[in-house]
Design an enzyme around this catalytic site. Sequence first.
Site, short mmCIF file in Angstrom:
data_model
loop_
_atom_site.label_atom_id
_atom_site.label_comp_id
_atom_site.label_asym_id
_atom_site.label_seq_id
_atom_site.Cartn_x
_atom_site.Cartn_y
_atom_site.Cartn_z
N SER A 42 0.84 -1.20 0.00
CA SER A 42 0.00 0.00 0.00
C SER A 42 0.88 1.25 0.00
CB SER A 42 -0.95 -0.05 1.19
OG SER A 42 -2.03 0.84 1.00
N ASP A 156 -5.25 -4.27 -2.22
CA ASP A 156 -4.30 -3.80 -1.21
C ASP A 156 -3.64 -4.95 -0.44
OD1 ASP A 156 -3.21 -2.60 1.22
OD2 ASP A 156 -4.38 -0.83 0.71
#
Length: 297
Positions: A42, A156
Amino acid sequence: MKNQQTVSLVLGSGGARGLAHIGVIRYLEEQNFKIISISGCSMGAAVGGVYAAGKLTEFENWITAISKFDIISLLDISWQKTGLIKGDKIINTLIDLVGDKKIEDLPIKYTAVAVDIKNGKEVWINTGKLFDAIRASISLPLFFTPFNRNGVDLIDGGVLNPVPIAPTFSDGSDITIAVNLGGEPVAQNTKNIQKIKNKNDKENLSVFNKKVQSYIQKFSDKMQNTAKFDIKAYNIANQAFDAMQSTIARQKLASYPPDYTINIPINSCNIFEFDKADEMIKLGYNLTQQKINNIKI
């Protein structure tokens, strides 16, 4: 420092709190540590990738200068049910800033961690286009649409591994330093600060709502439901995601402890407060100084 220690740096996920990674890197550079490997997911994948490409200064200058309205202007609404934002504007802006790099050409070993949503497993991306890897790794569920890479939908990396230490196991570095963005919360000092924060939050939500609503009105003929967008559902989902990541991070760090862990308080800023760049960079720097000061040689 007499000898230069090599570092495997693990940069965790946590939205805008990930800007603290810049401060961490700055302190390590100042103290003559040599970062030979970066594993991130991320925001950790984004900051780590930019650093590995040698463009952290340009990124820092850009992110500390942008306003709330600049951030909002980078939001390109998706009409898919899989996410609110396409992410093309953000990625293209970063490519303009950094260049369209390939991971295998970077001077530092780099791995971005994402998640194969269909099969529920981690995907380590260490070849191919840098910003494809970053785009996959930042695909926050509900907010960003998944990124399709080689026919696989990726989201993610923080969903399964918010502090991805495993990719650094074979690095052979002197020490491994992990930055966990889900650290224990710190107490708020004053009610006045909280009032100001609440006021700013409301202003941000209002502007964001207007931005989304303008898209809805502009393209209402493309949508069956033009109901007013409510950001509160996303806030709740993101708070739940933060709590989940924090729990997983504690488990991962206990199972595979790095040599040193720098914990960024989970309430130091919320996931979308990128306008707090200066504050978060300083926080990352100061917390690294406190932690790393004891391991100089």
